[in-house]
Design a protein around this motif. Structure first.
Motif, short mmCIF file in Angstrom:
data_model
loop_
_atom_site.label_atom_id
_atom_site.label_comp_id
_atom_site.label_asym_id
_atom_site.label_seq_id
_atom_site.Cartn_x
_atom_site.Cartn_y
_atom_site.Cartn_z
N SER A 1 -1.71 8.21 -9.28
CA SER A 1 -1.00 9.48 -9.39
C SER A 1 0.48 9.22 -9.66
O SER A 1 0.80 8.54 -10.64
N ASP A 2 1.40 9.65 -8.80
CA ASP A 2 2.82 9.40 -9.05
C ASP A 2 3.15 7.91 -9.02
O ASP A 2 4.15 7.48 -9.60
N SER B 1 -3.38 5.33 -15.84
CA SER B 1 -2.25 6.16 -15.44
C SER B 1 -2.70 7.58 -15.18
O SER B 1 -3.77 8.01 -15.60
N ASN B 2 -1.82 8.33 -14.51
CA ASN B 2 -1.91 9.77 -14.49
C ASN B 2 -1.26 10.29 -15.77
O ASN B 2 -0.16 9.88 -16.13
N LEU B 3 -1.96 11.17 -16.48
CA LEU B 3 -1.47 11.63 -17.78
C LEU B 3 -0.10 12.28 -17.68
O LEU B 3 0.80 11.99 -18.48
N THR B 4 0.09 13.16 -16.70
CA THR B 4 1.37 13.86 -16.58
C THR B 4 2.51 12.88 -16.34
O THR B 4 3.56 12.95 -16.99
N VAL B 5 2.32 11.95 -15.41
CA VAL B 5 3.38 10.99 -15.09
C VAL B 5 3.66 10.10 -16.30
O VAL B 5 4.81 9.87 -16.66
N ALA B 6 2.60 9.61 -16.95
CA ALA B 6 2.78 8.74 -18.11
C ALA B 6 3.51 9.47 -19.23
O ALA B 6 4.35 8.87 -19.93
N LEU C 1 -5.72 2.88 -23.12
CA LEU C 1 -5.16 3.82 -22.15
C LEU C 1 -6.28 4.41 -21.31
O LEU C 1 -7.35 4.76 -21.84
N ALA C 2 -6.05 4.54 -20.02
CA ALA C 2 -6.99 5.20 -19.12
C ALA C 2 -6.24 6.33 -18.43
O ALA C 2 -5.29 6.08 -17.68
N TRP C 3 -6.65 7.56 -18.68
CA TRP C 3 -5.92 8.74 -18.21
C TRP C 3 -6.77 9.57 -17.26
O TRP C 3 -7.99 9.70 -17.44
N GLU C 4 -6.10 10.16 -16.27
CA GLU C 4 -6.71 11.17 -15.40
C GLU C 4 -5.63 12.17 -15.05
O GLU C 4 -4.44 11.93 -15.26
N ASP C 5 -6.04 13.33 -14.47
CA ASP C 5 -5.03 14.30 -14.04
C ASP C 5 -5.64 15.30 -13.07
O ASP C 5 -6.86 15.32 -12.85
N VAL C 6 -4.76 16.15 -12.52
CA VAL C 6 -5.18 17.12 -11.51
C VAL C 6 -4.29 18.35 -11.61
O VAL C 6 -3.10 18.25 -11.89
N THR C 7 -4.90 19.50 -11.41
CA THR C 7 -4.22 20.80 -11.35
C THR C 7 -3.28 21.04 -12.52
O THR C 7 -2.19 21.59 -12.35
N GLU C 8 -3.70 20.65 -13.70
CA GLU C 8 -2.95 20.97 -14.92
C GLU C 8 -3.82 21.89 -15.78
O GLU C 8 -4.93 21.54 -16.15
N ALA C 9 -3.30 23.08 -16.07
CA ALA C 9 -4.04 24.03 -16.90
C ALA C 9 -4.29 23.43 -18.28
O ALA C 9 -3.53 22.57 -18.75
N PRO C 10 -5.35 23.87 -18.96
CA PRO C 10 -5.66 23.29 -20.27
C PRO C 10 -4.50 23.34 -21.25
O PRO C 10 -4.29 22.37 -22.01
N LEU D 1 0.84 -1.19 0.00
CA LEU D 1 0.00 0.00 0.00
C LEU D 1 0.88 1.24 0.00
O LEU D 1 1.81 1.34 0.82
N CYS D 2 0.61 2.18 -0.89
CA CYS D 2 1.40 3.40 -0.99
C CYS D 2 0.72 4.54 -0.23
O CYS D 2 -0.51 4.69 -0.29
N THR D 3 1.52 5.32 0.47
CA THR D 3 0.97 6.39 1.30
C THR D 3 0.31 7.48 0.48
O THR D 3 -0.82 7.87 0.72
N ARG D 4 1.05 8.02 -0.50
CA ARG D 4 0.55 9.14 -1.30
C ARG D 4 1.34 9.22 -2.59
O ARG D 4 2.33 8.52 -2.77
N GLY D 5 0.90 10.13 -3.46
CA GLY D 5 1.63 10.40 -4.69
C GLY D 5 2.56 11.58 -4.49
O GLY D 5 3.37 11.58 -3.57
#
Length: 301
Positions: A115-116, A180-185, A202-211, A82-86
């Motif tokens: 995430s990470d 995956s997280n798009l930025t990390v991938a 591919l399955a992508w998600e992300d957070v706090t990335e401007a368009p 189990l991972c604590t956080r990204g």
């Protein structure tokens, strides 16, 4: 096409090891409450010493975090990690890393995070082992009951309900699911960690990335040729991805449509996974079906 090796299903009473392979732990209350969710389902949880260690923005120096991962993977009693956080940091510990060198023959076990943690999930996928794209221990407590139950259903070998999103059209396709997280991938493209993308969904998600940054990443995917043999794309949440105020911009939805809509492959958006709640658990490296006419992602485990 062959799916990857599935680690043995978990069952209450199994020992799970908690590690911090990425960013420094800050959300201690959420972390503690998420641990209790795992314990309430009957699992024995072992938290590594100095889980709150910090080295800048990282959860300790690279060698310490690398040793945490190696020790958990090599522990014959440990059935899952189990991972604590990204945040950031898991990529650093995979320099000169080989899963095969840790166990010979390699003994698979579940690794859970997002995430990470994408870096570890994709690295395991490239080594032939499935893992789980799912909440980390600083976000699990915020999940709705159905999402938490879905995670335990996946790990304990029960069927998963399909996920419903927004249908873009393009038909129905089956392929190996690679969340995956798009930025990390994107930052793994053209590295030794990038797996073979032929025939995947591919399955992508992300957070706090401007368009405009989402645009830049998707344009890199297009220019790199990495999408040439991808069978479909499943889009989760793009949380807090609004443009800064008073700056001309497309919306993130417009960017996704513009950069992906002419690929002539099935696409479903607005699926319930990613940063924020809900973050529905998705297996990495198993056969899935994407119905872009009905807007449904189904897992075929």
């Amino acid at each position: 096409m062959q799916s990857k090796i599935l680690p043995p299903s978990l069952q209450p009473g199994d020992l799970l090891r908690v590690i911090a392979p990425s960013g420094a732990l800050r959300e201690f209350e959420a972390f503690g409450r998420s641990l209790e969710i795992w314990r309430s389902h009957g699992y024995r949880i072992e938290v590594i010493p100095n889980i709150d260690e910090k080295w800048g923005y990282l959860a300790g120096k690279d060698e310490n975090r690398r040793q945490q991962l190696a020790a958990a993977w090599q522990d014959p009693e440990c059935r899952g990690i189990l991972c604590t956080r990204g945040g950031f940091g898991s990529t650093r510990i995979l320099e000169d890393w080989s899963w095969q060198s840790l166990n010979n023959p390699i003994i698979p076990k579940w690794l859970i995070g997002f995430s990470d943690i994408t870096t570890l999930l994709w690295s395991l996928y490239a080594a032939g082992i499935s893992s789980v794209h799912a909440p980390v221990l600083t976000t699990l407590v915020d999940e709705p009951d159905w999402s938490i139950q879905r995670l335990f259903d996946l790990l304990e070998g029960r069927p998963l309900a399909p996920l419903k999103g927004c249908a873009w059209g393009g038909g129905v396709v089956s392929g190996i699911l690679l969340p995956s997280n798009l930025t990390v991938a994107t930052h793994l493209l053209a590295t030794p960690i990038q797996p073979n993308l032929d025939g995947v969904i591919l399955a992508w998600e992300d957070v706090t990335e401007a368009p405009y940054r989402i645009d830049r990443m998707l344009t890199q995917w297009r220019l790199s040729g990495a999408l040439a043999k991808v069978r479909g794309i499943a889009l989760g949440s793009f949380t807090r991805c609004e443009a800064p105020p008073n700056i001309p911009s497309f919306s993130v939805e417009e960017v996704l449509r513009d950069r992906l809509g002419n690929l002539d492959i099935p696409i479903v958006s607005d699926l319930p996974f990613g940063h924020g709640s809900p973050n529905a658990a998705l297996p990495v490296g198993v056969l899935a079906t994407l119905d872009a006419d009905q807007g449904v992602l189904s897992i075929n485990m």
